[in-house]
Design a protein around this motif. Structure first.
Motif, short mmCIF file in Angstrom:
data_model
loop_
_atom_site.label_atom_id
_atom_site.label_comp_id
_atom_site.label_asym_id
_atom_site.label_seq_id
_atom_site.Cartn_x
_atom_site.Cartn_y
_atom_site.Cartn_z
N GLU A 149 -0.21 -33.68 -65.73
CA GLU A 149 1.14 -33.89 -66.28
C GLU A 149 1.25 -33.30 -67.69
OE1 GLU A 149 2.53 -38.02 -64.05
OE2 GLU A 149 1.67 -38.12 -66.05
N ASP B 221 3.12 -42.64 -58.70
CA ASP B 221 4.24 -42.33 -59.59
C ASP B 221 3.96 -41.05 -60.38
OD1 ASP B 221 6.64 -42.67 -61.01
OD2 ASP B 221 5.60 -43.71 -62.64
N SER B 222 3.94 -39.93 -59.69
CA SER B 222 3.72 -38.66 -60.36
C SER B 222 4.13 -37.52 -59.46
CB SER B 222 2.25 -38.48 -60.77
OG SER B 222 2.06 -37.23 -61.40
N ARG C 146 7.23 -40.16 -65.76
CA ARG C 146 6.86 -39.09 -64.82
C ARG C 146 7.84 -37.93 -64.92
NH1 ARG C 146 7.37 -39.92 -58.75
NH2 ARG C 146 7.82 -37.69 -58.87
N ILE D 119 -2.69 -42.77 -65.37
CA ILE D 119 -1.23 -42.94 -65.31
C ILE D 119 -0.84 -44.41 -65.47
CG2 ILE D 119 -0.87 -40.86 -63.95
CD1 ILE D 119 -0.48 -42.61 -61.49
#
Length: 474
Positions: free
Chosen positions: A51, A87-88, A392, A374
């Motif tokens: 990310e 959640d990404s 995200r 995360i």
């Protein structure tokens, strides 16, 4: 005169240099080695690091050189798939040769204007109220406003700084190397599967072009200053597997221990520590490189703010306040993983129990979010659960959220279109009516993507802008 001298051009040092250059900070990176490392160890970039690369426009370049694999089976190599709906937008592991990721990050820093000097080893330094004088091994003296030690677990900067490094010394070590083998793949796979029932640290797997990556646990600790030999590998393979698989033609050979240590302080005056200089732990779970890169993202914009003279008084102190607990948690989970990898009956019983518990989605999800970072939440005070967490990547009308963070600035997402960042527009960008996906009226993001504020009141927003981005411009 430099603004920042960074000791060490590994992933942490190179990433920090790039983050500082986004804010026009004059950076010199000193790397004591004259040539890049020759060994080709594969490392894994976890979700949070992927990310961060996306936030700076680096991910596509890096993906070309790596191999994706599912985001599961990380915790002590317990073979469980990743839970659904992580959640990404980047819910996978990227395996990539360590020299390649180091080169790409160094190249990125140089493109942004950082200077990298190889063969420059820090010998000593002195700091005063105005800066730091750094003396190199060849006697050259350099002057900088700040010095950051990103020079590894045996950090010269940390030792000269006198910062304690408490923890546990190595009790065991592991041999790791790349070499060819003299037996069929089927024979190797069968033996690895047999040993893997009780020993999760043993591995032989193809590494391309007829080369295998060999990982062998060793009882006890040897002199790590001496590199292992091919005979060391053969001897240990015979002890563990009953055969040396006919290994030959080594490409690289290395060893590492399971020492676990955490620096007592990340900052003393104008000298800071990041990456392995601040924390070391066993590589189980593949968190080390990721932890260092994430240190760099946390520190970079804060140190730049200090140098650019707009940092709030306590901003630089939040680097240790936020990252030290994260490192402590990583050290704890690697300690736990190493115990679960033990072949003793007690640890194996606990491993079987945890394997059962990981069939529960909540348990599996918690451990995956821990390993991939995360699940990190910084303590920003009372507020919704999203406060202090990273947001995200989401679709916005201009494309993607992370595409708006390439410059390393703050960002206000304003669904109400009633608020403003006037006074901070040199540090914070504004996006009105960003997307319907946000479950909040307005969100203020720091340059590292963590949620600094949630609300819809202008005065409350101004207070939080001042907290993170200093006084408004005149």
């Amino acid at each position: 005169m430099f603004d920042v001298i960074i000791a060490g051009c590994g992933p942490t040092g190179a990433m920090l240099a790039a983050e500082l250059r986004l804010h026009d900070v004059r950076v010199l990176v000193l790397e004591k080695e004259t040539e890049p490392a020759s060994f080709v160890r594969i490392v894994g970039l976890h979700i949070r690091s992927l990310e961060l690369m996306a936030m700076r426009g680096l991910l596509e370049r890096i993906l070309e050189h790596g191999r994706k694999r599912p985001a599961g089976g990380f915790f002590s190599a317990i073979d469980k798939p990743a839970p659904e709906g992580l959640d990404s937008a980047h819910a996978y592991l990227l395996g990539i040769p360590q020299p390649v990721i180091v080169h790409l990050l160094e190249e990125h820093a140089i493109e942004l204007g950082a200077q990298v000097r190889r063969g420059g080893a820090v010998a000593r330094f002195e700091q005063d109220d105005e800066g730091v004088t750094v003396e190199l091994a060849d006697g050259q003296r350099l002057r900088s406003r700040y010095l950051v030690g990103c020079d590894g677990g045996r950090s010269t900067v940390r030792k000269l700084l006198g910062v304690g490094f408490p923890g546990e010394p190595s009790r065991t070590e592991t041999l790791m190397g790349g070499m060819e083998v003299g037996v069929p793949q089927e024979e190797i796979a069968a033996k690895v599967a047999e040993i893997g029932v009780t020993d999760k640290r043993f591995s032989l797997r193809p590494f391309g072009e007829g080369v295998y990556q060999v990982i062998i646990p060793v009882a006890g600790v040897s002199d790590r200053a001496e590199p292992p030999t091919l005979d060391d590998f053969k001897q240990q393979l015979r002890a563990v597997a009953g055969t040396d698989f006919g290994v030959h033609s080594p490409r690289w050979l290395s060893r590492f221990g399971d020492a676990t240590r955490l620096a007592e302080r990340y900052r003393v005056g104008r000298v800071l520590l990041a990456g392995d200089a601040a924390h070391i732990h066993p590589p189980i779970g593949g968190q080390g490189l990721n932890l260092g890169v994430q240190d760099a993202f946390n520190l970079g914009w804060k140190l730049a703010a200090q140098i650019r003279s707009w940092a709030p008084e306590a901003l630089l102190d939040t680097y240790q306040a936020e990252r030290h607990p994260v490192a402590a948690d990583v050290l704890d989970n690697t300690r736990a993983q190493m115990e679960l990898a033990s072949t003793g009956p007690g640890p194996q019983a606990v491993r079987r129990l945890l394997t059962e518990l990981m069939d529960f989605d909540e348990v599996n999800r918690h451990l995956i979010e821990k390993i991939t970072a995360i699940g990190v939440r910084y303590d920003f005070g009372a507020g919704p659960d999203l406060l202090g967490r990273r947001l995200r990547d989401i679709d916005v009308k201009q494309g993607s959220l992370y595409g708006l963070l390439h410059r390393g600035r703050g960002l206000l997402l304003d669904r109400t279109e009633r608020l403003t960042v006037d006074g901070w527009s040199d540090r914070v960008d504004y996006l009105g009516d960003p997307t319907a996906v946000l479950d909040a009226p307005c969100i203020l993001l720091r340059p590292d993507g963590h949620v600094a504020w949630i609300g819809d009141d202008q005065q409350d927003l101004d207070d939080h802008l001042a907290r993170w981005f200093g006084k408004p411009a005149d």
